[in-house]
Design an enzyme around this catalytic site. Structure first.
Site, mmCIF file in Angstrom:
data_model
loop_
_atom_site.group_PDB
_atom_site.id
_atom_site.type_symbol
_atom_site.label_atom_id
_atom_site.label_comp_id
_atom_site.label_asym_id
_atom_site.label_seq_id
_atom_site.Cartn_x
_atom_site.Cartn_y
_atom_site.Cartn_z
ATOM 1 N N ASN A 7 -8.788 47.778 13.556
ATOM 2 C CA ASN A 7 -8.668 47.300 12.189
ATOM 3 C C ASN A 7 -9.855 46.373 11.951
ATOM 4 O O ASN A 7 -9.862 45.232 12.401
ATOM 5 C CB ASN A 7 -7.328 46.561 12.043
ATOM 6 C CG ASN A 7 -7.112 46.023 10.650
ATOM 7 O OD1 ASN A 7 -7.991 46.112 9.787
ATOM 8 N ND2 ASN A 7 -5.936 45.468 10.421
ATOM 9 N N ARG A 91 -7.739 51.740 10.820
ATOM 10 C CA ARG A 91 -7.087 51.393 9.557
ATOM 11 C C ARG A 91 -8.165 51.392 8.480
ATOM 12 O O ARG A 91 -9.186 50.718 8.620
ATOM 13 C CB ARG A 91 -6.459 50.013 9.665
ATOM 14 C CG ARG A 91 -5.876 49.582 8.351
ATOM 15 C CD ARG A 91 -5.527 48.127 8.373
ATOM 16 N NE ARG A 91 -4.898 47.774 7.118
ATOM 17 C CZ ARG A 91 -5.032 46.577 6.552
ATOM 18 N NH1 ARG A 91 -5.743 45.641 7.132
ATOM 19 N NH2 ARG A 91 -4.427 46.317 5.414
ATOM 20 N N HIS A 180 -0.287 48.361 2.188
ATOM 21 C CA HIS A 180 0.730 48.214 3.250
ATOM 22 C C HIS A 180 1.491 49.514 3.470
ATOM 23 O O HIS A 180 2.637 49.503 3.941
ATOM 24 C CB HIS A 180 1.783 47.125 2.888
ATOM 25 C CG HIS A 180 1.243 45.742 2.807
ATOM 26 N ND1 HIS A 180 1.656 44.851 1.844
ATOM 27 C CD2 HIS A 180 0.338 45.085 3.563
ATOM 28 C CE1 HIS A 180 1.031 43.698 2.014
ATOM 29 N NE2 HIS A 180 0.221 43.813 3.058
ATOM 30 N N HIS A 208 7.582 43.909 2.418
ATOM 31 C CA HIS A 208 6.605 43.474 3.426
ATOM 32 C C HIS A 208 6.133 42.094 2.976
ATOM 33 O O HIS A 208 5.359 41.956 2.029
ATOM 34 C CB HIS A 208 5.446 44.476 3.489
ATOM 35 C CG HIS A 208 4.369 44.096 4.454
ATOM 36 N ND1 HIS A 208 4.133 44.786 5.631
ATOM 37 C CD2 HIS A 208 3.463 43.088 4.431
ATOM 38 C CE1 HIS A 208 3.131 44.215 6.283
ATOM 39 N NE2 HIS A 208 2.705 43.182 5.565
ATOM 40 N N LEU A 209 6.636 41.058 3.648
ATOM 41 C CA LEU A 209 6.349 39.688 3.216
ATOM 42 C C LEU A 209 5.520 38.969 4.281
ATOM 43 O O LEU A 209 6.067 38.405 5.232
ATOM 44 C CB LEU A 209 7.663 38.937 2.953
ATOM 45 C CG LEU A 209 8.695 39.650 2.050
ATOM 46 C CD1 LEU A 209 9.965 38.819 1.910
ATOM 47 C CD2 LEU A 209 8.110 39.963 0.684
ATOM 48 N N ARG A 241 -2.521 34.587 -3.329
ATOM 49 C CA ARG A 241 -2.752 35.440 -4.504
ATOM 50 C C ARG A 241 -1.704 35.183 -5.578
ATOM 51 O O ARG A 241 -0.530 34.993 -5.279
ATOM 52 C CB ARG A 241 -2.701 36.926 -4.121
ATOM 53 C CG ARG A 241 -3.814 37.367 -3.199
ATOM 54 C CD ARG A 241 -3.829 38.882 -3.060
ATOM 55 N NE ARG A 241 -4.740 39.302 -2.027
ATOM 56 C CZ ARG A 241 -4.371 39.977 -0.922
ATOM 57 N NH1 ARG A 241 -3.104 40.309 -0.734
ATOM 58 N NH2 ARG A 241 -5.267 40.318 -0.035
ATOM 59 N N PHE A 284 3.946 29.646 5.136
ATOM 60 C CA PHE A 284 5.341 29.348 4.826
ATOM 61 C C PHE A 284 5.954 28.313 5.761
ATOM 62 O O PHE A 284 6.891 27.616 5.386
ATOM 63 C CB PHE A 284 6.170 30.643 4.804
ATOM 64 C CG PHE A 284 6.110 31.308 3.459
ATOM 65 C CD1 PHE A 284 4.910 31.826 2.986
ATOM 66 C CD2 PHE A 284 7.225 31.390 2.650
ATOM 67 C CE1 PHE A 284 4.830 32.414 1.735
ATOM 68 C CE2 PHE A 284 7.162 31.976 1.393
ATOM 69 C CZ PHE A 284 5.960 32.489 0.943
ATOM 70 N N GLY A 331 5.401 38.790 8.697
ATOM 71 C CA GLY A 331 5.601 37.409 9.176
ATOM 72 C C GLY A 331 6.783 36.690 8.547
ATOM 73 O O GLY A 331 7.649 36.166 9.264
ATOM 74 N N ASN A 335 10.623 36.542 10.097
ATOM 75 C CA ASN A 335 10.927 35.209 10.646
ATOM 76 C C ASN A 335 11.569 34.230 9.668
ATOM 77 O O ASN A 335 12.096 33.209 10.089
ATOM 78 C CB ASN A 335 9.638 34.557 11.164
ATOM 79 C CG ASN A 335 9.013 35.369 12.272
ATOM 80 O OD1 ASN A 335 9.602 35.525 13.324
ATOM 81 N ND2 ASN A 335 7.841 35.921 12.015
ATOM 82 N N GLU A 384 2.309 48.619 12.417
ATOM 83 C CA GLU A 384 1.312 49.477 11.768
ATOM 84 C C GLU A 384 0.429 50.171 12.801
ATOM 85 O O GLU A 384 0.028 51.315 12.622
ATOM 86 C CB GLU A 384 0.465 48.633 10.804
ATOM 87 C CG GLU A 384 1.258 48.207 9.583
ATOM 88 C CD GLU A 384 0.722 46.964 8.898
ATOM 89 O OE1 GLU A 384 0.869 45.860 9.473
ATOM 90 O OE2 GLU A 384 0.167 47.080 7.802
HETATM 91 P P1 ADP Z 1 -0.718 38.898 7.479
HETATM 92 O O1 ADP Z 1 -0.607 39.974 8.543
HETATM 93 O O2 ADP Z 1 -0.582 39.385 6.073
HETATM 94 O O3 ADP Z 1 -1.857 37.940 7.658
HETATM 95 P P2 ADP Z 1 1.780 37.940 8.603
HETATM 96 O O4 ADP Z 1 2.601 39.165 8.456
HETATM 97 O O5 ADP Z 1 1.330 37.535 9.961
HETATM 98 O O6 ADP Z 1 0.556 37.967 7.613
HETATM 99 O O7 ADP Z 1 2.611 36.742 7.961
HETATM 100 C C1 ADP Z 1 2.116 35.449 7.908
HETATM 101 C C2 ADP Z 1 3.151 34.557 7.240
HETATM 102 O O8 ADP Z 1 4.348 34.595 8.019
HETATM 103 C C3 ADP Z 1 2.722 33.105 7.130
HETATM 104 O O9 ADP Z 1 2.985 32.595 5.834
HETATM 105 C C4 ADP Z 1 3.630 32.429 8.136
HETATM 106 O O10 ADP Z 1 3.957 31.134 7.731
HETATM 107 C C5 ADP Z 1 4.865 33.290 8.080
HETATM 108 N N1 ADP Z 1 5.692 33.022 9.264
HETATM 109 C C6 ADP Z 1 5.370 33.267 10.550
HETATM 110 N N2 ADP Z 1 6.337 32.777 11.370
HETATM 111 C C7 ADP Z 1 7.254 32.190 10.560
HETATM 112 C C8 ADP Z 1 8.483 31.504 10.772
HETATM 113 N N3 ADP Z 1 8.935 31.292 11.996
HETATM 114 N N4 ADP Z 1 9.179 31.059 9.687
HETATM 115 C C9 ADP Z 1 8.712 31.269 8.428
HETATM 116 N N5 ADP Z 1 7.562 31.899 8.169
HETATM 117 C C10 ADP Z 1 6.845 32.366 9.202
#
Ligand code: ADP
Length: 397
Positions: A7, A91, A180, A208-209, A241, A284, A331, A335, A384
């Site tokens: 990627n 990717r 995504h 997908h958050l 964003r 977050f 993420g 989580n 992915e």
């Molecule tokens: P990307 O791949 O789009 O960069 P991710 O899927 O890794 O992003 O997600 C990152 C987000 O997930 C961040 O905002 C991070 O704070 C949140 N995150 C990761 N672990 C936790 C957790 N334990 N509790 C809440 N949010 C979390």
């Protein structure tokens, strides 16, 4: 058979070497700061911890070379010869209307990827550079392109057209593409397996958050709508964003603040969303900690995020005339225990109810619906890389 998944970003390169017999990652890593000061490669052999390799990394050719050296290293390597890599899967962010599925890289495929550069100016050039670096280093080893947009190509016109002059669509292909796609595809497939039902019989909403965030409506295994658009800026409020807003506000802000289009794009992509509202962070974990300390702006940011995800779920339930399960991934989806609960609380009228005990998990597949709830709520960690590796294998067999 071993597949290298790559990627490539403009200054970074993420990779995994996957053994397709077990579908396990043998090694993975990240090259950072390609072409800028203090570049490095962080490499991890499965079960053996991380090693950091500092070296001159002026371009992606050197980055790919270092990755292959790390994979063959006598201590932290996992292969002894480059020929053990059967194929590489890349990717690629934007496949425009050219690609409805993954494709073996040929001169024509590369031309189509470059024709999509205008639609993804930050991503597609880097993706192409990564492909070409591998071609140089890996000789005749097949390269496969896997597109973030491909899964969404099943959307009907009524979902993907913007209500602007049709001529603009014909001239520039301005429309909703969605991103995504590999993640939405993977988690909806896993959801069907978890529910033990054929995907053809299910109406699913996948959330997908992550830093980037999108929702996708999947009816019978086909994407029928998604929240990201021509670019990843549309849809949900995200880490940095803005997501959906009145397009007239854009010209208003540009006039008032004297901004160029580039500056305005940067404001909407990098300084808005949760960061813009909270004023403290896009992460977050920081936001949740600040809310606990009584930070009012962090609280509004979090409330806005939950509210907007819930609104999309409601609208996609309407779009599909029903929903069997809502999936949370990436993420925050995997989580964010509090975030999942807060979103579900808006959706009782749909038959969604969370079991707080079952919801108390991070990064694990779980059905956290309350007993008897009409709609299932699932956490499904995304993968992915595995989708990319599987597609690559299928095309190279
Ligand atoms: P990307 O791949 O789009 O960069 P991710 O899927 O890794 O992003 O997600 C990152 C987000 O997930 C961040 O905002 C991070 O704070 C949140 N995150 C990761 N672990 C936790 C957790 N334990 N509790 C809440 N949010 C979390």
């Amino acid at each position: 058979m071993k597949i290298l998944v790559l990627n490539c970003g403009s200054s970074s390169l993420k990779y995994q070497l996957i053994d397709m017999a077990t579908e396990a990652a043998l090694a993975k890593g990240l090259v950072e700061r390609i072409g800028i000061a203090n570049p490095r490669l962080v490499h991890e052999k499965e079960g053996a911890g991380k090693v950091t390799i500092e070296a001159e990394i002026p371009n992606h050719d050197v980055a790919v070379k270092l990755v292959i050296e790390a994979l063959m290293h006598k201590d932290h390597g996992v292969i002894s010869h480059i020929g053990e890599i059967a194929a590489a899967g890349h990717r690629v962010v934007h496949g425009g209307e050219f690609f409805t599925k993954s494709a073996i890289v040929t001169a024509e495929v590369k031309k189509a990827i470059s024709e999509c550069v205008a639609l993804a100016p930050l991503h597609n050039p880097a993706n192409l550079i990564g492909i070409e670096a591998c071609e140089k280093l890996m000789g005749a080893t097949p390269q496969v392109a896997v597109f973030d947009t491909a899964f969404h190509q099943t959307m009907p016109e009524k979902s993907y057209l913007y209500a602007i002059s049709y001529g603009l669509y014909e001239k520039y292909r301005i429309r909703k593409y969605g991103f995504h796609g590999t993640s939405h595809y993977y988690v909806t497939g896993r959801a069907a397996a978890m529910l033990d039902k054929p995907i053809e019989s299910l109406k699913l909403i996948s959330c997908h958050l992550g830093n980037g965030a999108s929702v996708c409506a999947v009816d019978g295994g086909k994407a029928v709508d998604t929240s990201m658009g021509l670019t990843p800026l549309e849809g949900l409020m995200m880490g940095t964003r803005s997501g959906d807003m009145d397009p007239a506000a854009v010209s208003f802000i540009m006039d008032k603040e004297g901004l160029t289009t580039k500056q305005m794009e940067s404001l909407l992509n990098k300084e808005s969303g949760v960061l813009g509202i909270s004023g403290i962070s896009s992460d977050f974990r920081d936001i949740e900690a600040a809310v606990k300390e009584g930070n009012a702006r962090a609280k509004v940011a979090l409330d806005m995020f939950h509210y907007r995800v819930a609104k999309y779920i409601g609208s996609y339930a309407a779009a599909m005339n029903g929903v069997d399960a809502v999936i949370f991934t990436a993420g925050i989806g995997e989580n964010g225990i509090g975030t999942r609960l807060a979103i579900c609380e808006y959706l009782g009228y749909l038959g969604i109810a969370a079991d707080t005990e079952k919801n108390n998990v991070r990064g694990k597949e779980v059905d956290f619906s309350a007993k008897g709830a009409k709609v299932r709520c699932l956490v499904v960690p995304t993968n992915e890389e595995l989708v990319i590796a599987r597609d690559t294998l299928a095309l190279c067999k």
